[in-house]
Design an enzyme around this catalytic site. Structure first.
Site, PDB file in Angstrom:
ATOM      1  N   GLU A  92      40.814  43.026  42.083  1.00 50.22           N
ATOM      2  CA  GLU A  92      41.238  41.935  42.946  1.00 50.22           C
ATOM      3  C   GLU A  92      41.620  42.432  44.328  1.00 50.22           C
ATOM      4  OE1 GLU A  92      44.349  39.864  40.804  1.00 50.22           O
ATOM      5  OE2 GLU A  92      43.153  40.123  38.994  1.00 50.22           O
ATOM      6  N   CYS A 105      45.176  43.160  51.008  1.00 53.10           N
ATOM      7  CA  CYS A 105      45.593  44.164  50.047  1.00 53.10           C
ATOM      8  C   CYS A 105      44.380  44.486  49.183  1.00 53.10           C
ATOM      9  CB  CYS A 105      46.740  43.568  49.221  1.00 53.10           C
ATOM     10  SG  CYS A 105      47.253  44.572  47.841  1.00 53.10           S
ATOM     11  N   CYS A 112      44.422  52.146  36.046  1.00 48.63           N
ATOM     12  CA  CYS A 112      45.146  53.218  36.744  1.00 48.63           C
ATOM     13  C   CYS A 112      45.747  54.148  35.691  1.00 48.63           C
ATOM     14  CB  CYS A 112      46.262  52.626  37.600  1.00 48.63           C
ATOM     15  SG  CYS A 112      47.175  53.855  38.551  1.00 48.63           S
ATOM     16  N   CYS A 116      52.802  53.876  35.328  1.00 46.58           N
ATOM     17  CA  CYS A 116      54.141  53.412  35.703  1.00 46.58           C
ATOM     18  C   CYS A 116      54.516  52.291  34.731  1.00 46.58           C
ATOM     19  CB  CYS A 116      54.151  52.928  37.152  1.00 46.58           C
ATOM     20  SG  CYS A 116      53.589  54.200  38.298  1.00 46.58           S
ATOM     21  N   CYS A 119      54.383  48.380  35.709  1.00 50.75           N
ATOM     22  CA  CYS A 119      53.220  47.861  36.438  1.00 50.75           C
ATOM     23  C   CYS A 119      52.150  47.335  35.496  1.00 50.75           C
ATOM     24  CB  CYS A 119      52.644  48.976  37.312  1.00 50.75           C
ATOM     25  SG  CYS A 119      51.118  48.502  38.151  1.00 50.75           S
ATOM     26  N   CYS A 333      52.830  41.674  44.062  1.00 54.62           N
ATOM     27  CA  CYS A 333      52.817  43.108  43.753  1.00 54.62           C
ATOM     28  C   CYS A 333      52.873  43.358  42.262  1.00 54.62           C
ATOM     29  CB  CYS A 333      54.053  43.779  44.329  1.00 54.62           C
ATOM     30  SG  CYS A 333      53.946  44.084  46.042  1.00 54.62           S
TER      31      CYS A 333
HETATM   32  N1  SAH Z   1      49.226  52.738  43.138  1.00 48.47           N
HETATM   33  C1  SAH Z   1      49.859  52.569  44.392  1.00 48.47           C
HETATM   34  C2  SAH Z   1      49.514  51.259  45.051  1.00 48.47           C
HETATM   35  C3  SAH Z   1      49.445  50.032  44.173  1.00 48.47           C
HETATM   36  S1  SAH Z   1      50.952  49.453  43.493  1.00 48.47           S
HETATM   37  C4  SAH Z   1      51.346  52.722  44.267  1.00 48.47           C
HETATM   38  O1  SAH Z   1      51.856  52.776  43.153  1.00 48.47           O
HETATM   39  O2  SAH Z   1      52.011  52.847  45.300  1.00 48.47           O
HETATM   40  C5  SAH Z   1      51.727  48.658  44.881  1.00 48.47           C
HETATM   41  C6  SAH Z   1      53.239  48.480  44.761  1.00 48.47           C
HETATM   42  O3  SAH Z   1      53.561  47.506  43.770  1.00 48.47           O
HETATM   43  C7  SAH Z   1      53.986  49.754  44.353  1.00 48.47           C
HETATM   44  O4  SAH Z   1      55.044  49.982  45.255  1.00 48.47           O
HETATM   45  C8  SAH Z   1      54.551  49.414  42.984  1.00 48.47           C
HETATM   46  O5  SAH Z   1      55.750  50.095  42.749  1.00 48.47           O
HETATM   47  C9  SAH Z   1      54.718  47.919  43.083  1.00 48.47           C
HETATM   48  N2  SAH Z   1      54.751  47.209  41.808  1.00 48.47           N
HETATM   49  C10 SAH Z   1      54.063  47.470  40.687  1.00 48.47           C
HETATM   50  N3  SAH Z   1      54.361  46.564  39.733  1.00 48.47           N
HETATM   51  C11 SAH Z   1      55.255  45.709  40.266  1.00 48.47           C
HETATM   52  C12 SAH Z   1      55.920  44.527  39.805  1.00 48.47           C
HETATM   53  N4  SAH Z   1      55.672  44.052  38.601  1.00 48.47           N
HETATM   54  N5  SAH Z   1      56.766  43.903  40.638  1.00 48.47           N
HETATM   55  C13 SAH Z   1      56.965  44.350  41.899  1.00 48.47           C
HETATM   56  N6  SAH Z   1      56.360  45.432  42.400  1.00 48.47           N
HETATM   57  C14 SAH Z   1      55.514  46.107  41.594  1.00 48.47           C
HETATM   58 FE1  SF4 Z   2      49.113  52.775  39.225  1.00 51.76          FE
HETATM   59 FE2  SF4 Z   2      50.685  50.637  39.105  1.00 51.76          FE
HETATM   60 FE3  SF4 Z   2      51.769  53.054  39.201  1.00 51.76          FE
HETATM   61 FE4  SF4 Z   2      50.591  52.063  41.383  1.00 51.76          FE
HETATM   62  S1  SF4 Z   2      52.435  51.263  40.392  1.00 51.76           S
HETATM   63  S2  SF4 Z   2      50.341  54.139  40.512  1.00 51.76           S
HETATM   64  S3  SF4 Z   2      48.901  50.901  40.412  1.00 51.76           S
HETATM   65  S4  SF4 Z   2      50.477  52.264  37.526  1.00 51.76           S
END
Ligand code: SAH
Ligand code: SF4
Length: 349
Positions: A92, A105, A112, A116, A119, A333
């Site tokens: 997306e 974005c 991935c 994390c 996420c 996000c």
């Molecule tokens: N992989 C990269 C970029 C994509 S994630 C990274 O991790 O930086 C983009 C942002 O979304 C990151 O700062 C991550 O911490 C945040 N993020 C992920 N899941 C989220 C959620 N459920 N609510 C709010 N922010 C979230």
């Molecule tokens: Fe991957 Fe989500 Fe972690 Fe970003 S926040 S590195 S997209 S697992």
């Protein structure tokens, strides 16, 4: 002979490709002008090219772009685009309007591997890294759909995937958008967000783009727990890499901090975050967690978010609260969820 993907070539690569097929080098610049700069894709209209060369273009290049298969519009104006990546896979891109900006974005990977815990994308293991034309194509496709007079002003690599796990495609795509014959998109309007792949951070510095780091915790103990990458490159090393980037680029780093209820959202955490980052030229972007099913994490109360922000401000940090956009269309996000919601077959791969 295989055709080259036009949207996957930087200008030097295009020059080399053309010269290798007996064409003139300066044709590359002309093609950048037509295809990206003027968005003329019909060879017949490329009037300063020799007729024979025009006729050959479809034989030399594959001009395909990743297809948009679905589009959603949020009440707040945010738009989400679903791109087909073949074999039932998709990613997306999200277009976020704000007062004087139109931010795109983009995604870099299907799934991935960084795992994390909070996420949604991270719940799906890496299926594959996108290719250059697929990253470039998200910008081209969305840009083609804008109303006349409107244009993308900022790009953030904050969609699905970890950009620094796919740096070849990411930085080539940036180079293509930046090409002066084409979009001439400013490098300083591009932000690469990473979960903390420390050895790759100098690539961001070298590219001239801006750096964002998903910090999300103020102690190694908590960060180890929610971001496994921290066990490899802990906070001290990560923040040193940020300092070095700031020094060399003379630019502030954006530190993203997702607030997770009861885990990293106390006033004490705010103080720890301040002391941890006070020697890093940075701005702190706090993002209240966007909830998604079965995450096991919660969004803090508004009052908690306020207190956290106020404490950082009181201490003198440069802190902004990121407004949640596109929540009703699951475009906020970490909410990029289509892999599960609309394409359950993907999870079987
Ligand atoms: N992989 C990269 C970029 C994509 S994630 C990274 O991790 O930086 C983009 C942002 O979304 C990151 O700062 C991550 O911490 C945040 N993020 C992920 N899941 C989220 C959620 N459920 N609510 C709010 N922010 C979230
Ligand atoms: Fe991957 Fe989500 Fe972690 Fe970003 S926040 S590195 S997209 S697992």
């Amino acid at each position: 002979m295989d055709k080259a993907k036009f949207y996957g070539l930087t200008q030097p690569e295009l020059e080399q490709y053309l010269v290798g097929r007996g064409k003139q080098k300066f044709r590359a610049q002309q093609l950048f002008r037509w295809i990206y700069g003027l968005r003329v894709v019909d060879p017949e209209q490329m009037t300063n090219l020799a007729k024979d060369f025009r006729r050959e273009l479809p034989l030399l290049f594959d001009f395909s772009l990743p297809a948009i298969v679905k589009e959603w519009v949020s009440d707040d104006g945010t738009k989400k685009f679903l791109f087909d990546m073949g074999q039932g896979r998709s990613v997306e891109a999200v277009l976020i309007p704000s007062q004087d900006r139109l931010t795109l974005c983009v995604s870099t990977e299907v799934g991935c591997n960084m795992a994390c815990q909070f996420c949604y994308t991270g719940k799906q293991k890496l299926l594959r890294r996108l290719e250059v034309w697929e990253v470039v194509g998200q910008f081209v496709q969305v840009s083609d759909r804008l109303e006349p007079g409107s244009r993308i002003t900022n790009v953030v690599f904050m969609g699905m995937g970890e950009p620094l796990d796919n740096p070849e495609a990411v930085f080539r795509a940036v180079e293509i958008w930046h090409n002066p014959w084409g979009y001439n998109f400013s490098l300083k309007k591009v932000t690469v967000s990473t979960s903390g792949l420390v050895p790759q951070i100098p690539l961001v510095t070298a590219s001239g783009t801006r750096l964002a780091v998903s910090l999300n915790a103020a102690t190694d103990e908590i960060r180890d727990q929610i971001m496994p990458i921290n066990r490899k490159w802990p906070l001290a090393e990560l923040l040193e890499a940020c300092r070095q980037h700031a020094r060399e680029s003379k630019d502030k780093v954006t530190l993203e901090y997702v607030l997770l209820r009861g885990l990293n959202d106390s006033v004490e955490d705010a103080r720890r975050l301040f002391h941890l980052t006070k020697n890093v030229p940075c701005k702190i972007n706090i993002i209240p967690f966007n909830e998604h099913p079965d995450s096991g994490f919660g969004r803090p109360a508004e009052s908690t978010v306020d207190e956290f922000q106020k404490e950082l401000m009181r201490l003198g940090a440069h802190v902004l609260r990121r407004k949640t956009m596109g929540r009703d269309i699951y475009a906020a996000c970490g909410q990029l969820t289509t892999a599960y919601k609309n394409h359950p077959q993907q999870t079987q791969i």
